[in-house]
Design a protein around this motif. Sequence first.
Motif, PDB file in Angstrom:
ATOM      1  N   THR A  64     -46.837  25.111   5.201  1.00  0.00           N
ATOM      2  CA  THR A  64     -47.535  26.205   4.537  1.00  0.00           C
ATOM      3  C   THR A  64     -48.370  26.958   5.556  1.00  0.00           C
ATOM      4  O   THR A  64     -49.161  26.363   6.287  1.00  0.00           O
ATOM      5  N   ASP A  85     -49.945  20.109   4.476  1.00  0.00           N
ATOM      6  CA  ASP A  85     -49.146  19.816   3.287  1.00  0.00           C
ATOM      7  C   ASP A  85     -48.165  18.710   3.677  1.00  0.00           C
ATOM      8  O   ASP A  85     -47.623  18.712   4.770  1.00  0.00           O
ATOM      9  N   LEU A 145     -50.739  32.925   1.308  1.00  0.00           N
ATOM     10  CA  LEU A 145     -50.020  31.683   1.615  1.00  0.00           C
ATOM     11  C   LEU A 145     -48.510  31.857   1.463  1.00  0.00           C
ATOM     12  O   LEU A 145     -48.035  32.549   0.569  1.00  0.00           O
ATOM     13  N   SER A 202     -44.923  29.171   2.014  1.00  0.00           N
ATOM     14  CA  SER A 202     -44.436  27.821   2.323  1.00  0.00           C
ATOM     15  C   SER A 202     -42.925  27.808   2.482  1.00  0.00           C
ATOM     16  O   SER A 202     -42.220  28.593   1.857  1.00  0.00           O
ATOM     17  N   THR A 257     -45.759  36.491   0.671  1.00  0.00           N
ATOM     18  CA  THR A 257     -46.972  35.690   0.555  1.00  0.00           C
ATOM     19  C   THR A 257     -47.563  35.874  -0.844  1.00  0.00           C
ATOM     20  O   THR A 257     -47.323  36.882  -1.505  1.00  0.00           O
TER      21      THR A 257
END
Length: 144
Positions: A33, A28, A69, A71, A64
Amino acid sequence: MRVVLILLLAAVISAAGAHGAAGHLEADARAVTLRFEYSVGEPMADAETAVYDAAGVLVQRGRTGPAGLFSFVPVAAGEWQVWAGDGLGHELRVPVTVDARGQAALEGGPTAVKLPPMLLLGLLLTSVALNGLLLLRLRRRSPS
């Protein structure tokens, strides 16, 4: 019959030891991330997360997403630690290095944490106890 019980016990122990968690860096441009997943490839969805700076100060908490995921945007270059835990014994801390250009890299590659040893011991003892009860039941049924 003993061979079947021994094979069953071995399968339970090996399956319990093979389950863990891992964290992978996702590309990213602005944010770092991480993708958190179990050792079988299933995402660690809705796992609690925390980000710590180089001084060990908590700078962000979160969870998450459904794909595992998470970030964060580092405010400075340096060593960062991202912790994730699902509340069921799977916890890991992923060290992330951010350079002066804002590029992130995992230190030492993906990190993985196995199930806690006490949980494995509990599974083993439960399996032994259940197999013992099964043997007692079978002996009582068979004529002497």
